[in-house]
Design an enzyme around this catalytic site. Structure first.
Site, short mmCIF file in Angstrom:
data_model
loop_
_atom_site.label_atom_id
_atom_site.label_comp_id
_atom_site.label_asym_id
_atom_site.label_seq_id
_atom_site.Cartn_x
_atom_site.Cartn_y
_atom_site.Cartn_z
CB THR A 51 -0.91 0.04 1.24
OG1 THR A 51 -0.14 0.40 2.40
CG2 THR A 51 -1.58 -1.31 1.48
CB CYS A 52 0.28 4.87 -0.13
SG CYS A 52 -1.04 5.08 1.08
CD GLU B 93 -11.90 2.32 -5.46
OE1 GLU B 93 -12.75 2.69 -4.62
OE2 GLU B 93 -12.21 2.01 -6.63
CG MET B 94 -5.52 7.43 -4.12
SD MET B 94 -5.97 7.25 -2.39
CE MET B 94 -4.70 6.11 -1.86
#
Length: 424
Positions: free
Chosen positions: A48-49, A193-194
């Site tokens: 993830t980020c 999606e983000m």
């Protein structure tokens, strides 16, 4: 359980390292093929980020894959020196690894407490590993359980109330920079999606214009149409940056899409003195951080969310004890259920083997005593041997159950199998 969770997150490693360790599609496919082949382990890679984590499970009789091996593997895949990685990795084993994954999925180990997006990322990571045939019995039980735990936490507590995603925190951040948005143009780079989640929150700001650009014009058009935005062709990114006052960048590009030389040549001269705020939510980062001059151009990355996230999380933290209690109960249940699956066959084989040994001793004895003793006396002898067997087995089985409840049953299980000859 012989389970390990090894990785780094926003607390253990800066974004400069995390972006180098990020898995694109090709590297993820390689990892999910290579990890099981190389280490004989089930594998899931979660990226993830804010984190890069590798979950590995091996048969109990084999040594666990430790942090140094994972550091070497990450160094090989990403071309980063091992010594730059190993000190930033944490390693959690067995019940601690279960607890960690459940907390991650429930949003309790996020920069933004209660973040809901991470649950979907955990599910996606598992599905990618399943598709690559990299999982097995343990991870096939563990990851769906993590998804169930995240749903329990969200529905039974208020930990996820309000704005809890990285994208909403980014919008809160830019609120602190500008007083009004009715005269501002917001550019969203990336239609994944983000980008979609970010646009949901951007609409609350009521900006004058929303611009959307993406390498796929079809995806950009679909997203812009859904949210009343305007599409800017990817090849005109420089024009979009000239028009924009706020940029929210969310691509999954492996390299920066805006470097300093290109920006200084194509964008900066045309903007004049207008300030530009860039919130780079991508990992690896989309914008060269050297663009930040603290005056006309400000570039912030995901690590800068900490300050805003801490403010936003204050109202949610009162719900943490209830969420933590759910996770703790679910961890205990999962570990006990898993160990029962492991202990049941061993206890069954142990009981059967001791039954066989008892019968091999009692039957010849009773045969010799037949006619010398009454039927009641013969029954008493048999009962005595059965009671002796029960007392003999009580200690090992009780100890195995106790160790299994604590998540440490593997060693004792193997010892019992060797002592009673159950490995054959």
């Amino acid at each position: 359980m012989n389970l390990r969770a090894i990785g780094c997150n926003v607390e253990s490693a800066a974004v400069e390292l995390r972006e180098k360790l990020a898995f694109d599609a090709a590297k993820l496919a390689y990892a999910l093929a290579e990890l099981p082949a190389r280490y004989g382990a089930e594998a899931v890679v979660l990226g993830t980020c804010n984190r890069v984590e590798v979950y590995l499970a091996r048969p109990n009789e084999e040594a666990a894959v430790h942090r140094a091996l994972v550091a070497e593997f990450l160094a090989e895949v990403h071309g980063v020196p091992t010594e730059a990685i190993i000190g930033k990795l944490y390693e959690l084993g067995d019940a601690e690894a279960v607890d960690h994954l459940f907390r991650v999925a429930a949003g309790l180990d996020s920069v933004v407490v209660g973040e809901t997006q991470i649950a979907g990322q955990v599910k996606d990571a598992f599905e990618a590993a399943q598709k690559a045939q990299a999982t097995g019995p343990l991870l096939n039980a563990l990851f769906p359980a993590a998804t169930r735990v995240s749903k329990r936490v969200r529905t039974e507590t208020k930990i996820a109330d309000g704005h809890v995603s990285v994208s909403s925190a980014a919008v809160d951040f830019v609120r602190e920079v500008f007083d009004t948005f009715t005269d501002k143009a917001v550019l969203v780079i990336g239609a994944g999606e983000m980008g979609r989640l970010t646009l949901n929150h951007i609409r609350e700001l009521n900006p004058a214009r929303v611009l959307v650009t993406n390498r796929s014009p079809e995806r950009a058009a679909a997203l812009a149409a859904e949210y009343g935005g305007h599409v800017v062709p990817w090849e005109h990114l420089d024009d979009a940056l000239v028009q924009a006052d706020i940029v929210l960048s969310t691509t999954g590009a492996p390299q920066p899409i805006v470097d300093r030389r290109w920006f200084d040549a194509k964008v900066r001269p045309r903007r004049g003195n207008r300030p530009l705020v860039v919130f780079d939510m991508a990992v690896p980062r989309d914008f060269d951080p050297r663009l930040h001059d603290g005056d006309r151009v400000s570039v912030f990355n995901v690590d800068d969310l900490n300050r805003v996230a801490d403010q936003a999380a204050a109202a949610r933290r009162k719900h943490l004890p209830a969420a933590e209690a759910i996770v703790a109960a679910e961890v205990q249940k999962f570990v006990q259920d898993w160990n029962r699956r492991k202990d049941g066959p061993v206890i069954g084989r142990l009981t059967t083997e001791v039954d066989r040994l008892r019968e091999s001793m009692v039957s010849p004895l009773l045969g010799k005593l037949k006619g010398r003793l009454t039927a009641a006396e013969m029954e008493q002898i048999e009962v005595a041997f059965r009671q002796f067997q029960s007392k003999l087995l009580h200690g090992p089985i009780a100890a195995l159950n106790e160790e299994s409840r604590a998540g440490r049953g593997g060693t004792l299980r193997e010892a019992l199998m060797k002592l009673f000859g159950l490995n054959g």
